[in-house]
Write a protein that holds these residues in place. Sequence first.
Motif, PDB file in Angstrom:
ATOM      1  N   VAL A  15      14.807-141.700  95.697  1.00  0.00           N
ATOM      2  CA  VAL A  15      14.728-143.060  95.564  1.00  0.00           C
ATOM      3  C   VAL A  15      15.847-143.813  96.164  1.00  0.00           C
ATOM      4  O   VAL A  15      16.893-143.417  96.441  1.00  0.00           O
ATOM      5  CB  VAL A  15      14.424-143.447  93.890  1.00  0.00           C
ATOM      6  CG1 VAL A  15      13.656-142.795  93.411  1.00  0.00           C
ATOM      7  CG2 VAL A  15      15.986-143.070  93.326  1.00  0.00           C
ATOM      8  N   ALA A  17      17.956-147.377  94.958  1.00  0.00           N
ATOM      9  CA  ALA A  17      18.386-148.256  94.192  1.00  0.00           C
ATOM     10  C   ALA A  17      19.289-149.468  94.826  1.00  0.00           C
ATOM     11  O   ALA A  17      20.120-149.300  95.576  1.00  0.00           O
ATOM     12  CB  ALA A  17      19.149-147.691  92.908  1.00  0.00           C
ATOM     13  N   ASP A  52      23.015-150.655  98.810  1.00  0.00           N
ATOM     14  CA  ASP A  52      21.745-149.617  98.602  1.00  0.00           C
ATOM     15  C   ASP A  52      22.174-148.311  98.499  1.00  0.00           C
ATOM     16  O   ASP A  52      23.165-147.882  99.374  1.00  0.00           O
ATOM     17  CB  ASP A  52      20.690-149.788  99.680  1.00  0.00           C
ATOM     18  CG  ASP A  52      19.602-151.118  99.744  1.00  0.00           C
ATOM     19  OD1 ASP A  52      19.776-151.932  98.592  1.00  0.00           O
ATOM     20  OD2 ASP A  52      18.974-151.202 100.647  1.00  0.00           O
ATOM     21  N   ARG A  54      20.687-144.406  98.145  1.00  0.00           N
ATOM     22  CA  ARG A  54      19.483-143.647  98.398  1.00  0.00           C
ATOM     23  C   ARG A  54      19.921-142.519  97.499  1.00  0.00           C
ATOM     24  O   ARG A  54      21.036-141.715  98.109  1.00  0.00           O
ATOM     25  CB  ARG A  54      18.887-143.469  99.618  1.00  0.00           C
ATOM     26  CG  ARG A  54      17.966-142.761  99.929  1.00  0.00           C
ATOM     27  CD  ARG A  54      17.523-142.562 101.253  1.00  0.00           C
ATOM     28  NE  ARG A  54      16.293-141.805 101.552  1.00  0.00           N
ATOM     29  CZ  ARG A  54      15.958-140.466 101.564  1.00  0.00           C
ATOM     30  NH1 ARG A  54      17.175-139.822 101.711  1.00  0.00           N
ATOM     31  NH2 ARG A  54      14.690-140.031 101.877  1.00  0.00           N
ATOM     32  N   ALA A 125      19.563-144.779  90.366  1.00  0.00           N
ATOM     33  CA  ALA A 125      18.844-143.820  91.379  1.00  0.00           C
ATOM     34  C   ALA A 125      18.805-142.402  90.795  1.00  0.00           C
ATOM     35  O   ALA A 125      17.850-141.916  91.087  1.00  0.00           O
ATOM     36  CB  ALA A 125      19.504-143.928  92.865  1.00  0.00           C
ATOM     37  N   ALA A 128      16.621-142.121  88.123  1.00  0.00           N
ATOM     38  CA  ALA A 128      15.143-141.756  88.357  1.00  0.00           C
ATOM     39  C   ALA A 128      14.822-140.454  89.320  1.00  0.00           C
ATOM     40  O   ALA A 128      13.981-139.900  88.935  1.00  0.00           O
ATOM     41  CB  ALA A 128      14.695-142.846  89.592  1.00  0.00           C
ATOM     42  N   ARG A 315      18.327-151.786  90.293  1.00  0.00           N
ATOM     43  CA  ARG A 315      16.931-151.446  90.183  1.00  0.00           C
ATOM     44  C   ARG A 315      16.451-150.580  91.362  1.00  0.00           C
ATOM     45  O   ARG A 315      17.000-150.913  92.287  1.00  0.00           O
ATOM     46  CB  ARG A 315      16.187-152.396  89.564  1.00  0.00           C
ATOM     47  CG  ARG A 315      15.563-153.507  90.571  1.00  0.00           C
ATOM     48  CD  ARG A 315      14.565-154.351  90.119  1.00  0.00           C
ATOM     49  NE  ARG A 315      14.171-155.450  91.088  1.00  0.00           N
ATOM     50  CZ  ARG A 315      13.826-156.595  90.987  1.00  0.00           C
ATOM     51  NH1 ARG A 315      14.301-156.945  89.785  1.00  0.00           N
ATOM     52  NH2 ARG A 315      13.442-157.292  91.841  1.00  0.00           N
ATOM     53  N   VAL A 316      15.347-149.807  91.001  1.00  0.00           N
ATOM     54  CA  VAL A 316      14.590-149.053  92.247  1.00  0.00           C
ATOM     55  C   VAL A 316      13.887-149.982  92.979  1.00  0.00           C
ATOM     56  O   VAL A 316      13.328-150.707  92.528  1.00  0.00           O
ATOM     57  CB  VAL A 316      13.759-147.801  91.393  1.00  0.00           C
ATOM     58  CG1 VAL A 316      13.125-147.376  92.472  1.00  0.00           C
ATOM     59  CG2 VAL A 316      14.825-146.790  91.019  1.00  0.00           C
ATOM     60  N   VAL A 319      10.644-145.811  96.701  1.00  0.00           N
ATOM     61  CA  VAL A 319      10.472-144.586  96.303  1.00  0.00           C
ATOM     62  C   VAL A 319       9.910-143.776  97.633  1.00  0.00           C
ATOM     63  O   VAL A 319       8.970-144.125  98.250  1.00  0.00           O
ATOM     64  CB  VAL A 319      10.047-144.281  95.079  1.00  0.00           C
ATOM     65  CG1 VAL A 319      10.505-144.867  93.984  1.00  0.00           C
ATOM     66  CG2 VAL A 319       8.337-144.982  95.106  1.00  0.00           C
TER      67      VAL A 319
END
Length: 321
Positions: A15, A17, A52, A54, A125, A128, A315-316, A319
Motif C-alpha cells: 500500500v 499512504a 508518500d 509505500r 501504511a 493496512a 491516508r492510503v 493499493v
Amino acid sequence: MGSGGLRVVGPGTPVVARAHAKINLALRVGGLRPDRSHELVTVFETVSLPEDVRASPSRGLECAVQGEGAEHVPVDETNLAVRAALLLAERAGVPPRVRLDITKTVPVAGGMAGGSADAAAALVACDALWGTGLAREDLLALGGELGADVPFAILGGTAVGTGRGEQVVPALARGERSWVLALSATGLSTPAVYGELDRQRGAEGRAAADAALDVDEASVHELLQALRAGETAAVGAALVNDLQAPALALAPHLAQTLRVGLKAGATAALVSGSGPTTAFLVDGREQGLAVAVALAASGAAADVRRVSGPVHGARVVDVGR
Ligand code: ATP
C-alpha cells in the motif's frame, strides 16, 4: 470484477499512504515543561507538499528514501518512519516485517515537519499492510509518542494543537488558502531555534513563561475567527510565530526573503515553524505568480514552491502496486 471495479485487498498487499507538510499559521510558545519541551498553542494547516510511504512485504525491516533532500535522511532506526513501523509492530504484537519506500517532496529540516509526515504515513501504511486495524484515536496516540507534529500529520486539515502540539482538535476553516514557499539551501535545527528563543527571553522572560506555562488560547482567537470567515486579509493580519525572531537571529538572510515577498505583493509572510522555510500568503493566482517570480529572481530563496491548503491527513492512496 471489471477493470473499473474495486480490487479486493487484504493484509500483505503493498500500500501507499500519503501525508503532507504543515504550515503553522500561529505558533505561541509558553514555558518549559518538566520534560524540558515547551508548552505551546498552535494553529496549523496541511499544504499540498506530499510525502508518500509505500509499505510492502519483506522478511525484515528495510527503508529507502528518494526525492527532495533524500541524501540527508537516515534509513536506519533513527528515521521517523522506521520508528513508526517498529512502534506499531510492538504495540500490535506483530513482527516488524516491512519494506518502506519514502518519496519526499518536503524539504528536510525546513520547519514543515516532513519527517513527521513520513511517520504518519508509515503508521497508516503498515496498519493496512499488517491488517492491524487500529482506530484513528489509537493511531493519534501512537503518533504523539513518536513526535509532537505526528498526530497533526495523521489528522490533516486545519487544527489547533496544544501541549507540545500533539493534542489536536480540528478547527473550522472556510475556503482554501494559497501560499508561496521560499526554501533555504540549508536547514535550521529546531532545538537550536528554541534555545535562541530562551536566550532572547532572558532569565526574567523565561521565569515569566514558566510561571504562566500555559499559553493563553485567546492569543489565537483572532486567527480562528478569520479562518471561520475565510477572509484571506484577516487571516494574514493574524498570522503569528514566536519562533520567527529566534529563527531570524540564527539565519539573518531570512529577513530579506520576507521583505522581497511582501514587496512583491504577498498579503502576509512568516517563518514556517522553526524555519528556515518562509511562507507567503497570497490572494489569487496572479499575486502568487508575482511573489514566486520575485523570490526566484532575487536569489533570496534557494527554491520556490506554490502550494495550497488545507489538504487531507495521512491516508492510503494506492493499493496493490
Ligand atoms: P521538526 O520541526 O519536527 O524538526 P523539520 O521539518 O524541521 O521538522 P524534518 O525534515 O522533519 O525537519 O527532520 C529533521 C531531521 O530529522 C532531519 O535532519 C533528519 O536527520 C531527521 N529525520 C529522521 N527521519 C526523517 C525523515 N523520514 N524525513 C526527514 N528527516 C528525518
